[in-house]
Scaffold this motif. Structure first.
Motif, PDB file in Angstrom:
ATOM      1  N   THR A 166       0.811  -1.215   0.000  1.00 13.08           N
ATOM      2  CA  THR A 166       0.000   0.000   0.000  1.00 13.08           C
ATOM      3  C   THR A 166       0.846   1.268   0.000  1.00 13.08           C
ATOM      4  O   THR A 166       0.552   2.208  -0.732  1.00 13.08           O
ATOM      5  CB  THR A 166      -0.937   0.012   1.223  1.00 13.08           C
ATOM      6  OG1 THR A 166      -1.792  -1.133   1.135  1.00 13.08           O
ATOM      7  CG2 THR A 166      -1.774   1.274   1.268  1.00 13.08           C
ATOM      8  N   PHE A 167       1.895   1.291   0.810  1.00 14.99           N
ATOM      9  CA  PHE A 167       2.657   2.521   1.017  1.00 14.99           C
ATOM     10  C   PHE A 167       4.060   2.490   0.423  1.00 14.99           C
ATOM     11  O   PHE A 167       4.795   3.475   0.564  1.00 14.99           O
ATOM     12  CB  PHE A 167       2.776   2.815   2.522  1.00 14.99           C
ATOM     13  CG  PHE A 167       1.463   2.976   3.220  1.00 14.99           C
ATOM     14  CD1 PHE A 167       0.722   4.135   3.059  1.00 14.99           C
ATOM     15  CD2 PHE A 167       0.961   1.980   4.033  1.00 14.99           C
ATOM     16  CE1 PHE A 167      -0.492   4.295   3.695  1.00 14.99           C
ATOM     17  CE2 PHE A 167      -0.254   2.122   4.680  1.00 14.99           C
ATOM     18  CZ  PHE A 167      -0.982   3.283   4.514  1.00 14.99           C
ATOM     19  N   GLY A 168       4.446   1.388  -0.200  1.00  9.89           N
ATOM     20  CA  GLY A 168       5.783   1.133  -0.722  1.00  9.89           C
ATOM     21  C   GLY A 168       6.777   2.277  -0.760  1.00  9.89           C
ATOM     22  O   GLY A 168       7.610   2.403   0.130  1.00  9.89           O
ATOM     23  N   PRO A 169       6.717   3.141  -1.777  1.00 10.64           N
ATOM     24  CA  PRO A 169       7.737   4.182  -1.917  1.00 10.64           C
ATOM     25  C   PRO A 169       7.654   5.269  -0.845  1.00 10.64           C
ATOM     26  O   PRO A 169       8.600   6.040  -0.682  1.00 10.64           O
ATOM     27  CB  PRO A 169       7.473   4.768  -3.300  1.00 10.64           C
ATOM     28  CG  PRO A 169       6.073   4.394  -3.636  1.00 10.64           C
ATOM     29  CD  PRO A 169       5.778   3.120  -2.888  1.00 10.64           C
ATOM     30  N   ASP A 170       6.568   5.322  -0.081  1.00 10.03           N
ATOM     31  CA  ASP A 170       6.430   6.326   0.967  1.00 10.03           C
ATOM     32  C   ASP A 170       7.049   5.886   2.288  1.00 10.03           C
ATOM     33  O   ASP A 170       7.132   6.678   3.230  1.00 10.03           O
ATOM     34  CB  ASP A 170       4.957   6.670   1.190  1.00 10.03           C
ATOM     35  CG  ASP A 170       4.319   7.267  -0.057  1.00 10.03           C
ATOM     36  OD1 ASP A 170       5.015   8.014  -0.772  1.00 10.03           O
ATOM     37  OD2 ASP A 170       3.143   6.968  -0.323  1.00 10.03           O
ATOM     38  N   LEU A 171       7.445   4.621   2.367  1.00 10.44           N
ATOM     39  CA  LEU A 171       8.063   4.096   3.581  1.00 10.44           C
ATOM     40  C   LEU A 171       9.566   3.973   3.390  1.00 10.44           C
ATOM     41  O   LEU A 171      10.030   3.611   2.313  1.00 10.44           O
ATOM     42  CB  LEU A 171       7.492   2.724   3.936  1.00 10.44           C
ATOM     43  CG  LEU A 171       6.014   2.680   4.310  1.00 10.44           C
ATOM     44  CD1 LEU A 171       5.577   1.237   4.528  1.00 10.44           C
ATOM     45  CD2 LEU A 171       5.744   3.515   5.540  1.00 10.44           C
ATOM     46  N   GLY A 172      10.303   4.247   4.445  1.00 11.29           N
ATOM     47  CA  GLY A 172      11.743   4.049   4.395  1.00 11.29           C
ATOM     48  C   GLY A 172      12.111   2.602   4.652  1.00 11.29           C
ATOM     49  O   GLY A 172      13.050   2.074   4.086  1.00 11.29           O
ATOM     50  N   GLU A 173      11.315   1.947   5.514  1.00  9.47           N
ATOM     51  CA  GLU A 173      11.638   0.580   5.912  1.00  9.47           C
ATOM     52  C   GLU A 173      10.470  -0.009   6.688  1.00  9.47           C
ATOM     53  O   GLU A 173       9.767   0.705   7.400  1.00  9.47           O
ATOM     54  CB  GLU A 173      12.879   0.604   6.812  1.00  9.47           C
ATOM     55  CG  GLU A 173      13.315  -0.717   7.367  1.00  9.47           C
ATOM     56  CD  GLU A 173      14.541  -0.601   8.264  1.00  9.47           C
ATOM     57  OE1 GLU A 173      15.066  -1.659   8.639  1.00  9.47           O
ATOM     58  OE2 GLU A 173      14.962   0.523   8.591  1.00  9.47           O
ATOM     59  N   VAL A 174      10.288  -1.315   6.553  1.00  4.46           N
ATOM     60  CA  VAL A 174       9.421  -2.072   7.450  1.00  4.46           C
ATOM     61  C   VAL A 174      10.305  -3.165   8.035  1.00  4.46           C
ATOM     62  O   VAL A 174      10.829  -4.009   7.309  1.00  4.46           O
ATOM     63  CB  VAL A 174       8.198  -2.679   6.732  1.00  4.46           C
ATOM     64  CG1 VAL A 174       7.388  -3.531   7.695  1.00  4.46           C
ATOM     65  CG2 VAL A 174       7.322  -1.588   6.138  1.00  4.46           C
ATOM     66  N   ALA A 175      10.495  -3.111   9.354  1.00  2.68           N
ATOM     67  CA  ALA A 175      11.382  -4.053  10.033  1.00  2.68           C
ATOM     68  C   ALA A 175      10.580  -5.050  10.846  1.00  2.68           C
ATOM     69  O   ALA A 175       9.592  -4.678  11.494  1.00  2.68           O
ATOM     70  CB  ALA A 175      12.346  -3.292  10.940  1.00  2.68           C
ATOM     71  N   LEU A 176      11.008  -6.299  10.820  1.00  2.95           N
ATOM     72  CA  LEU A 176      10.433  -7.353  11.654  1.00  2.95           C
ATOM     73  C   LEU A 176      11.423  -7.632  12.778  1.00  2.95           C
ATOM     74  O   LEU A 176      12.580  -7.970  12.516  1.00  2.95           O
ATOM     75  CB  LEU A 176      10.182  -8.618  10.846  1.00  2.95           C
ATOM     76  CG  LEU A 176       9.223  -8.491   9.666  1.00  2.95           C
ATOM     77  CD1 LEU A 176       9.099  -9.830   8.946  1.00  2.95           C
ATOM     78  CD2 LEU A 176       7.868  -7.995  10.115  1.00  2.95           C
ATOM     79  N   VAL A 177      10.976  -7.479  14.020  1.00  2.51           N
ATOM     80  CA  VAL A 177      11.849  -7.632  15.175  1.00  2.51           C
ATOM     81  C   VAL A 177      11.317  -8.758  16.058  1.00  2.51           C
ATOM     82  O   VAL A 177      10.200  -8.650  16.588  1.00  2.51           O
ATOM     83  CB  VAL A 177      11.923  -6.313  15.981  1.00  2.51           C
ATOM     84  CG1 VAL A 177      12.793  -6.491  17.216  1.00  2.51           C
ATOM     85  CG2 VAL A 177      12.444  -5.179  15.101  1.00  2.51           C
ATOM     86  N   PRO A 178      12.085  -9.839  16.209  1.00  7.60           N
ATOM     87  CA  PRO A 178      11.625 -10.940  17.048  1.00  7.60           C
ATOM     88  C   PRO A 178      11.641 -10.556  18.525  1.00  7.60           C
ATOM     89  O   PRO A 178      12.518  -9.828  18.986  1.00  7.60           O
ATOM     90  CB  PRO A 178      12.621 -12.063  16.757  1.00  7.60           C
ATOM     91  CG  PRO A 178      13.825 -11.393  16.199  1.00  7.60           C
ATOM     92  CD  PRO A 178      13.372 -10.114  15.576  1.00  7.60           C
TER      93      PRO A 178
END
Length: 98
Positions: free
Chosen positions: A33-45
């Motif tokens: 949905t937001f691809g180019p508008d986001l800098g990063e999506v991080a997954l943190v365990p």
């Protein structure tokens, strides 16, 4: 991450509860949905039943506080409200019928 790339979304999930697939799916929804508008999506365990979604210092969703997990449309609305409140999400903006 470069400062001009956009906001960083962090999804912290419980490895003991095996919520990696849920976290990955939510990350995919946000990137779609937001691809180019986001800098990063991080997954943190994490452990201990944690499941939270943050954007910078803003807590967007917390499983215990908010009562479970958001559906994709609700998550997109909440993220939009933080990163670009004027943005239309099309069908995801529809209000549920009473």
């Amino acid at each position: 991450m470069q400062a001009d790339r956009g906001p960083r979304i962090v999804i912290t999930y419980c490895t003991q509860c095996q919520w990696l697939l849920r976290a990955g799916w939510m990350a995919q929804e946000l990137l779609s949905t937001f691809g180019p508008d986001l800098g990063e999506v991080a997954l943190v365990p994490g452990t201990g039943g944690v499941f939270s979604i943050t954007c910078g210092d803003t807590l967007i969703w917390e499983r215990k506080r908010d009562g479970g997990f958001p559906d994709a449309a609700r998550l997109k609305q909440l993220v939009r409200d933080v990163i670009d409140p004027e943005r239309s999400l099309g069908h995801s903006d529809r209000k549920p019928q009473d």
